[in-house]
Design an enzyme around this catalytic site. Structure first.
Site, PDB file in Angstrom:
ATOM      1  N   HIS A 122       4.835   0.118  -0.193  1.00 34.09           N
ATOM      2  CA  HIS A 122       5.652  -0.589   0.786  1.00 34.09           C
ATOM      3  C   HIS A 122       4.839  -1.817   1.384  1.00 34.09           C
ATOM      4  O   HIS A 122       3.317  -1.913   1.329  1.00 34.09           O
ATOM      5  CB  HIS A 122       6.245   0.086   1.924  1.00 34.09           C
ATOM      6  CG  HIS A 122       5.166   0.924   2.494  1.00 34.09           C
ATOM      7  ND1 HIS A 122       4.627   2.106   2.021  1.00 34.09           N
ATOM      8  CD2 HIS A 122       4.524   0.900   3.748  1.00 34.09           C
ATOM      9  CE1 HIS A 122       3.848   2.509   3.066  1.00 34.09           C
ATOM     10  NE2 HIS A 122       3.993   1.958   3.949  1.00 34.09           N
ATOM     11  N   HIS A 134       0.909  -1.199   0.168  1.00 39.67           N
ATOM     12  CA  HIS A 134      -0.004   0.010   0.117  1.00 39.67           C
ATOM     13  C   HIS A 134       0.932   1.140  -0.045  1.00 39.67           C
ATOM     14  O   HIS A 134       2.240   1.306   0.516  1.00 39.67           O
ATOM     15  CB  HIS A 134      -1.032   0.123   1.204  1.00 39.67           C
ATOM     16  CG  HIS A 134      -0.312   0.294   2.436  1.00 39.67           C
ATOM     17  ND1 HIS A 134       0.551  -0.919   3.230  1.00 39.67           N
ATOM     18  CD2 HIS A 134      -0.110   1.297   3.370  1.00 39.67           C
ATOM     19  CE1 HIS A 134       1.133  -0.481   4.269  1.00 39.67           C
ATOM     20  NE2 HIS A 134       0.878   0.712   4.355  1.00 39.67           N
ATOM     21  N   ARG A 178       8.450  -9.054  15.047  1.00 41.56           N
ATOM     22  CA  ARG A 178       8.844  -7.776  14.579  1.00 41.56           C
ATOM     23  C   ARG A 178       7.911  -6.848  15.357  1.00 41.56           C
ATOM     24  O   ARG A 178       6.708  -6.942  15.465  1.00 41.56           O
ATOM     25  CB  ARG A 178       8.643  -7.595  13.053  1.00 41.56           C
ATOM     26  CG  ARG A 178       8.945  -6.135  12.593  1.00 41.56           C
ATOM     27  CD  ARG A 178       8.957  -6.103  11.022  1.00 41.56           C
ATOM     28  NE  ARG A 178       8.748  -4.451  10.462  1.00 41.56           N
ATOM     29  CZ  ARG A 178       9.754  -3.887  10.243  1.00 41.56           C
ATOM     30  NH1 ARG A 178      10.932  -4.307  10.284  1.00 41.56           N
ATOM     31  NH2 ARG A 178       9.533  -2.595   9.844  1.00 41.56           N
ATOM     32  N   ASP A 220       0.848   5.215   2.047  1.00 45.11           N
ATOM     33  CA  ASP A 220       0.191   5.669   2.978  1.00 45.11           C
ATOM     34  C   ASP A 220      -0.653   6.961   2.484  1.00 45.11           C
ATOM     35  O   ASP A 220       0.090   7.944   1.427  1.00 45.11           O
ATOM     36  CB  ASP A 220       1.265   6.364   4.029  1.00 45.11           C
ATOM     37  CG  ASP A 220       1.853   5.062   4.595  1.00 45.11           C
ATOM     38  OD1 ASP A 220       1.246   3.835   4.420  1.00 45.11           O
ATOM     39  OD2 ASP A 220       2.821   5.220   5.282  1.00 45.11           O
TER      40      ASP A 220
HETATM   41  C1  GA4 Z   1      -2.493   2.934   5.560  1.00 46.83           C
HETATM   42  C2  GA4 Z   1      -1.528   4.041   6.330  1.00 46.83           C
HETATM   43  C3  GA4 Z   1      -2.095   3.854   7.816  1.00 46.83           C
HETATM   44  O1  GA4 Z   1      -1.495   2.633   8.371  1.00 46.83           O
HETATM   45  C4  GA4 Z   1      -3.520   3.855   8.125  1.00 46.83           C
HETATM   46  C5  GA4 Z   1      -4.153   2.673   7.460  1.00 46.83           C
HETATM   47  C6  GA4 Z   1      -5.754   2.506   7.369  1.00 46.83           C
HETATM   48  C7  GA4 Z   1      -6.036   1.465   8.773  1.00 46.83           C
HETATM   49  O2  GA4 Z   1      -5.264   0.712   9.102  1.00 46.83           O
HETATM   50  O3  GA4 Z   1      -7.152   1.911   9.145  1.00 46.83           O
HETATM   51  C8  GA4 Z   1      -6.396   2.114   6.191  1.00 46.83           C
HETATM   52  C9  GA4 Z   1      -4.974   2.147   5.265  1.00 46.83           C
HETATM   53  C10 GA4 Z   1      -4.078   3.217   5.933  1.00 46.83           C
HETATM   54  C11 GA4 Z   1      -5.560   2.958   3.854  1.00 46.83           C
HETATM   55  C12 GA4 Z   1      -6.825   2.404   3.369  1.00 46.83           C
HETATM   56  C13 GA4 Z   1      -7.599   1.927   4.413  1.00 46.83           C
HETATM   57  C14 GA4 Z   1      -7.387   2.869   5.538  1.00 46.83           C
HETATM   58  C15 GA4 Z   1      -6.590   0.590   5.859  1.00 46.83           C
HETATM   59  C16 GA4 Z   1      -7.441   0.526   4.763  1.00 46.83           C
HETATM   60  C17 GA4 Z   1      -7.569  -0.405   3.985  1.00 46.83           C
HETATM   61  C18 GA4 Z   1      -3.769   4.129   9.586  1.00 46.83           C
HETATM   62  C19 GA4 Z   1      -4.012   5.104   7.063  1.00 46.83           C
HETATM   63  O4  GA4 Z   1      -4.364   6.135   7.442  1.00 46.83           O
HETATM   64  O5  GA4 Z   1      -4.514   4.613   5.872  1.00 46.83           O
END
Ligand code: GA4
Length: 331
Positions: free
Chosen positions: A263, A206, A273, A208
């Protein structure tokens, strides 16, 4: 003789796997923040990889170990105890399920809301069942890393010739900055051996959505980044350093000059980890658009206009691996 492959153990059957990669990332840009070359190195790294490692940052190892130790203490609690801190909607304790749209990984985590105005009222990081010690350490850590991110964003603005030095840093320093913090625990997975050489996904690929993210981990490897040519490379863990990742919002604000880096994290069969990640986002009402000062004359924005609130809402409806920015690209 015919070798029958073993059946995939039930506890990992629903988790994705990927082909092993032996590529170790040897070209990682390493930035010493007090080096006069740091600004240039950071900007070049954001363009080429959307990723770099920061050393000589002044955060003590003792403090980092303390926070890691408190996190481990939490993850060592019984499943029943930990579940009292969940589910993450979106903040709290989560186990295997990531987000709300069906993603799973070999990971358990704590997700905290760390907006500065909450931290200043000591109201941040309030998750039921979390020790006072952990909450205070998280608050202190987030303030420290946020400051470092602010300094790095100012160096970027300076190097790119952006007149207002704080045009990026103010977004994360703002009282209303929408930031969050996650503690991830990737338990060892001995059953991995049954996967006939494939790797188990801890946290799927994914990018961020925020401006910038900062990862710090223990000595267990697992983090991989995707290079421009699509190759996945493994990042050697370094518990004394911080790894910076460009997020989607910074890609947009630089009109695609910086790359938001794809990443993922793979599980290890023997070692657990533990990582901590700060996600620096702008205030919800902030318009995310290319900065006029980085655009060349006549250059057009690659993206439709949107606010961070709109992007975030849309992002939370996607699956982890989706290209979230594609909905906002101009056709
Ligand atoms: C990816 C980056 C951060 O970890 C996060 C993630 C969020 C979550 O875990 O709730 C998301 C992911 C992240 C992007 C798309 C959506 C939302 C899980 C998911 C499938 C906290 C964020 O801000 O976006």
């Amino acid at each position: 003789m015919v070798v029958l492959s073993q059946p995939v153990p039930e506890n990992i059957a629903h988790i994705k796997t990927c082909k092993p990669t032996s590529n170790l990332f040897t070209g990682i840009p390493v930035v010493n923040l007090s080096d006069p070359d740091a600004k240039n190195l950071i900007v070049e790294a954001c363009k080429e990889f959307g990723f770099f490692k920061v050393v000589n940052h002044g955060v003590s190892m003792e403090f980092l170990s303390k926070l890691e130790g408190e996190a481990i203490k939490f993850f060592k609690l019984s499943q029943q105890e930990k579940d009292k801190s969940g589910p993450p909607n979106p903040f709290g304790y989560g186990n295997k399920k990531i987000g709300a749209n069906g993603d799973v990984g070999w990971v358990e985590y704590l997700l905290f809301c760390t907006n500065p105005e909450l931290i200043s009222h000591n109201a941040s990081a309030i998750i039921p069942g979390i020790s006072e010690t952990l909450r205070c350490l998280v608050n202190e850590y987030v303030c420290t890393v946020r400051d470092m991110v602010g300094d790095v964003l100012e160096m970027i603005a300076d190097e790119m010739g952006i007149g207002e030095k704080d045009v990026l840093s103010r977004l994360v320093r703002d009282e209303k900055s929408d930031s969050c913090f996650r503690l991830n625990h990737y338990p060892p997975c001995p059953e991995l051996q049954a996967l006939s050489g494939r790797n188990l996904i801890g946290f799927g690929e994914h990018t961020d959505p925020q401006i910038i993210s900062v990862v710090r981990s223990n000595t267990t490897s697992g983090l991989q980044i995707c290079l421009r040519d699509g190759t996945w490379v493994a990042v050697t863990p370094d518990p004394t350093s911080f790894f910076f990742l460009v997020g989607d919002s910074l890609q947009v604000m630089t009109n695609g000059r910086f790359r938001s880096v794809k990443h993922r994290v793979l599980a290890d069969s023997l070692k657990s980890r533990v990582s901590m990640i700060y996600f620096g986002g702008p205030p919800l009402s902030e318009k995310i658009a290319p900065l006029s000062s980085v655009m060349e004359e006549g250059e057009e924005s690659l993206y439709k206009e949107f606010t961070w609130c709109e992007y975030k809402k849309s992002a939370y409806k996607t699956r982890l691996g989706d290209n979230r920015l594609s909905y906002f690209e101009k056709s």
